[in-house]
Write a protein that holds these residues in place. Structure first.
Motif, PDB file in Angstrom:
ATOM      1  N   ILE A  71       0.829  -1.209   0.000  1.00  0.00           N
ATOM      2  CA  ILE A  71       0.000   0.000   0.000  1.00  0.00           C
ATOM      3  C   ILE A  71       0.860   1.253   0.000  1.00  0.00           C
ATOM      4  N   ILE A  72       1.856   1.321   0.868  1.00  0.00           N
ATOM      5  CA  ILE A  72       2.686   2.530   0.921  1.00  0.00           C
ATOM      6  C   ILE A  72       3.478   2.705  -0.367  1.00  0.00           C
ATOM      7  N   ASP A  73       3.923   1.596  -0.955  1.00  0.00           N
ATOM      8  CA  ASP A  73       4.644   1.667  -2.229  1.00  0.00           C
ATOM      9  C   ASP A  73       3.752   2.247  -3.319  1.00  0.00           C
ATOM     10  N   LYS A  74       2.498   1.821  -3.373  1.00  0.00           N
ATOM     11  CA  LYS A  74       1.593   2.301  -4.411  1.00  0.00           C
ATOM     12  C   LYS A  74       1.139   3.741  -4.150  1.00  0.00           C
ATOM     13  N   LEU A  75       1.101   4.136  -2.894  1.00  0.00           N
ATOM     14  CA  LEU A  75       0.806   5.536  -2.588  1.00  0.00           C
ATOM     15  C   LEU A  75       1.919   6.448  -3.095  1.00  0.00           C
ATOM     16  N   ILE A  76       3.149   6.025  -2.913  1.00  0.00           N
ATOM     17  CA  ILE A  76       4.281   6.815  -3.406  1.00  0.00           C
ATOM     18  C   ILE A  76       4.228   6.899  -4.928  1.00  0.00           C
ATOM     19  N   GLN A 127      -1.009  16.494   3.146  1.00  0.00           N
ATOM     20  CA  GLN A 127      -1.959  16.308   4.238  1.00  0.00           C
ATOM     21  C   GLN A 127      -2.808  15.083   3.897  1.00  0.00           C
ATOM     22  N   VAL A 128      -2.816  14.087   4.776  1.00  0.00           N
ATOM     23  CA  VAL A 128      -3.422  12.793   4.453  1.00  0.00           C
ATOM     24  C   VAL A 128      -4.500  12.438   5.478  1.00  0.00           C
ATOM     25  N   LEU A 129      -5.623  11.935   4.976  1.00  0.00           N
ATOM     26  CA  LEU A 129      -6.673  11.361   5.810  1.00  0.00           C
ATOM     27  C   LEU A 129      -6.715   9.868   5.534  1.00  0.00           C
ATOM     28  N   GLU A 130      -6.551   9.055   6.573  1.00  0.00           N
ATOM     29  CA  GLU A 130      -6.672   7.611   6.420  1.00  0.00           C
ATOM     30  C   GLU A 130      -7.935   7.140   7.138  1.00  0.00           C
ATOM     31  N   ILE A 131      -8.818   6.485   6.398  1.00  0.00           N
ATOM     32  CA  ILE A 131     -10.090   6.018   6.939  1.00  0.00           C
ATOM     33  C   ILE A 131      -9.990   4.515   7.209  1.00  0.00           C
ATOM     34  N   GLY A 132     -10.315   4.137   8.439  1.00  0.00           N
ATOM     35  CA  GLY A 132     -10.179   2.735   8.822  1.00  0.00           C
ATOM     36  C   GLY A 132      -8.741   2.407   9.172  1.00  0.00           C
ATOM     37  N   CYS A 133      -8.143   3.232  10.014  1.00  0.00           N
ATOM     38  CA  CYS A 133      -6.701   3.140  10.287  1.00  0.00           C
ATOM     39  C   CYS A 133      -6.326   2.019  11.236  1.00  0.00           C
ATOM     40  N   ILE A 139      -4.946   0.187  14.225  1.00  0.00           N
ATOM     41  CA  ILE A 139      -3.962   0.611  15.231  1.00  0.00           C
ATOM     42  C   ILE A 139      -2.857   1.471  14.634  1.00  0.00           C
ATOM     43  N   GLY A 140      -3.050   1.906  13.380  1.00  0.00           N
ATOM     44  CA  GLY A 140      -2.109   2.853  12.786  1.00  0.00           C
ATOM     45  C   GLY A 140      -0.928   2.239  12.068  1.00  0.00           C
ATOM     46  N   THR A 141      -1.032   0.972  11.682  1.00  0.00           N
ATOM     47  CA  THR A 141       0.099   0.317  11.021  1.00  0.00           C
ATOM     48  C   THR A 141       0.444   1.005   9.704  1.00  0.00           C
ATOM     49  N   VAL A 142      -0.557   1.248   8.866  1.00  0.00           N
ATOM     50  CA  VAL A 142      -0.306   1.971   7.621  1.00  0.00           C
ATOM     51  C   VAL A 142      -0.093   3.450   7.905  1.00  0.00           C
ATOM     52  N   SER A 143      -0.809   3.973   8.886  1.00  0.00           N
ATOM     53  CA  SER A 143      -0.716   5.403   9.213  1.00  0.00           C
ATOM     54  C   SER A 143       0.722   5.830   9.481  1.00  0.00           C
ATOM     55  N   HIS A 144       1.441   5.037  10.278  1.00  0.00           N
ATOM     56  CA  HIS A 144       2.794   5.463  10.630  1.00  0.00           C
ATOM     57  C   HIS A 144       3.743   5.352   9.444  1.00  0.00           C
ATOM     58  N   LEU A 145       3.459   4.419   8.523  1.00  0.00           N
ATOM     59  CA  LEU A 145       4.267   4.343   7.308  1.00  0.00           C
ATOM     60  C   LEU A 145       4.043   5.588   6.441  1.00  0.00           C
ATOM     61  N   ILE A 146       2.781   6.028   6.351  1.00  0.00           N
ATOM     62  CA  ILE A 146       2.475   7.251   5.600  1.00  0.00           C
ATOM     63  C   ILE A 146       3.131   8.455   6.271  1.00  0.00           C
ATOM     64  N   ALA A 147       3.032   8.520   7.605  1.00  0.00           N
ATOM     65  CA  ALA A 147       3.584   9.662   8.344  1.00  0.00           C
ATOM     66  C   ALA A 147       5.092   9.785   8.136  1.00  0.00           C
ATOM     67  N   LYS A 148       5.778   8.663   8.049  1.00  0.00           N
ATOM     68  CA  LYS A 148       7.226   8.692   7.826  1.00  0.00           C
ATOM     69  C   LYS A 148       7.562   9.215   6.430  1.00  0.00           C
ATOM     70  N   LYS A 149       6.622   9.084   5.504  1.00  0.00           N
ATOM     71  CA  LYS A 149       6.835   9.573   4.147  1.00  0.00           C
ATOM     72  C   LYS A 149       6.304  10.993   3.946  1.00  0.00           C
ATOM     73  N   THR A 150       5.649  11.557   4.967  1.00  0.00           N
ATOM     74  CA  THR A 150       5.134  12.929   4.877  1.00  0.00           C
ATOM     75  C   THR A 150       5.635  13.758   6.067  1.00  0.00           C
ATOM     76  N   PRO A 151       6.948  13.857   6.257  1.00  0.00           N
ATOM     77  CA  PRO A 151       7.500  14.539   7.436  1.00  0.00           C
ATOM     78  C   PRO A 151       7.174  16.031   7.497  1.00  0.00           C
ATOM     79  N   LYS A 152       6.887  16.647   6.345  1.00  0.00           N
ATOM     80  CA  LYS A 152       6.544  18.070   6.314  1.00  0.00           C
ATOM     81  C   LYS A 152       5.026  18.279   6.258  1.00  0.00           C
ATOM     82  N   GLY A 153       4.289  17.192   6.253  1.00  0.00           N
ATOM     83  CA  GLY A 153       2.836  17.268   6.183  1.00  0.00           C
ATOM     84  C   GLY A 153       2.211  16.725   7.451  1.00  0.00           C
ATOM     85  N   SER A 154       1.048  16.085   7.324  1.00  0.00           N
ATOM     86  CA  SER A 154       0.375  15.513   8.487  1.00  0.00           C
ATOM     87  C   SER A 154      -0.513  14.359   8.055  1.00  0.00           C
ATOM     88  N   VAL A 155      -0.789  13.476   8.992  1.00  0.00           N
ATOM     89  CA  VAL A 155      -1.662  12.334   8.748  1.00  0.00           C
ATOM     90  C   VAL A 155      -2.693  12.273   9.869  1.00  0.00           C
TER      91      VAL A 155
END
Length: 234
Positions: A28-33, A42-48, A50-66
């Motif tokens: 998922i994170i590979d295809k998002l990139i 700025q990212v909204l994740e629906i159905g997160c 415990i945040g497993t994908v969320s934290h992967l997205i957050a690491k790829k958006t250090p200047k943004g937010s999740v």
């Protein structure tokens, strides 16, 4: 029904924590990139969960937010505890009914294997809500089990499924999203764990007229033609 679903995922949270990051999450994170996720987004994740994908997205958006949302209070509590060191990552309990962030528009809205767990009758209103929080360049990324594969699971391994686990008709899904102001840019059925292609993903972008067109270079067109000819010779 909402309470039953929330209770199921409250109980499921510990299992998610034990499993951790798996091949599906990494895919998922590979295809998002590949879809254009940028460090400032700025990212909204629906159905997160415990945040497993969320934290992967957050690491790829250090200047943004999740912002990760989930129907399960226990999952959100676990996520807040597990990823507290990521300052650009926040979580809240929500089933997206009544979700309002006044003046907030997201660059990416990510639904990672959640739509199959939401009653189909609620899909249209969900995408209405997403559309209200979109701007002209917003990307909606959807990842779901391939319908044919999920049908096989229902018939042969139902104990592995969740409280709601329904195959989604592609035409109805696309209609629900496009009617709310998006267009389908890409859809692919592909393999994560099985040869039979067990997952699908969709990339939707906000609908707007094309303002100009840009020709490919003659060199890129030539190279594409040469590559096709080489493959045909094989």
């Amino acid at each position: 029904m909402k309470e039953q679903v929330a209770q199921f995922y409250d109980e499921f949270a510990n299992n998610q924590m034990r499993i951790g990051v798996n091949s599906r999450h990494l895919s998922i994170i590979d295809k998002l990139i590949q879809a254009g996720l940028k460090p400032e987004h700025q990212v909204l994740e629906i159905g997160c969960g415990i945040g497993t994908v969320s934290h992967l997205i957050a690491k790829k958006t250090p200047k943004g937010s999740v912002l990760g949302v989930d129907i399960s209070p226990k999952s959100i509590a676990q996520a807040q505890k597990a990823w507290s060191k990521l300052s650009n990552l926040t979580f809240e309990v929500s089933d997206m009914k009544g979700f309002r962030k006044e003046g907030k528009a997201f660059d990416f809205v990510v639904l990672p294997d959640v739509l199959e767990h939401i009653p189909v009758s609620d899909h249209f209103s969900l995408f209405e809500t997403i559309s209200r929080h979109a701007h002209q360049n917003t990307v909606v990324f959807i990842h779901i089990p391939a319908p044919r594969f999920l049908e096989w699971m229902i018939d042969h391994e139902p104990k592995k499924l969740q409280v709601i686990d329904q195959p989604l008709d592609t035409s109805n899904l696309v209609k629900d999203v496009t009617t709310n102001g998006f267009y389908l840019e890409k859809m692919e059925t592909y393999s994560v764990y099985y040869k039979e292609k067990d997952y699908q993903y969709f990339i939707f972008r906000k609908s707007r007229p094309i303002s100009k067109i840009s020709h490919l270079t003659k060199w890129s067109i030539l190279m594409s033609r040469i590559w096709i000819r080489i493959k045909l010779m094989l």
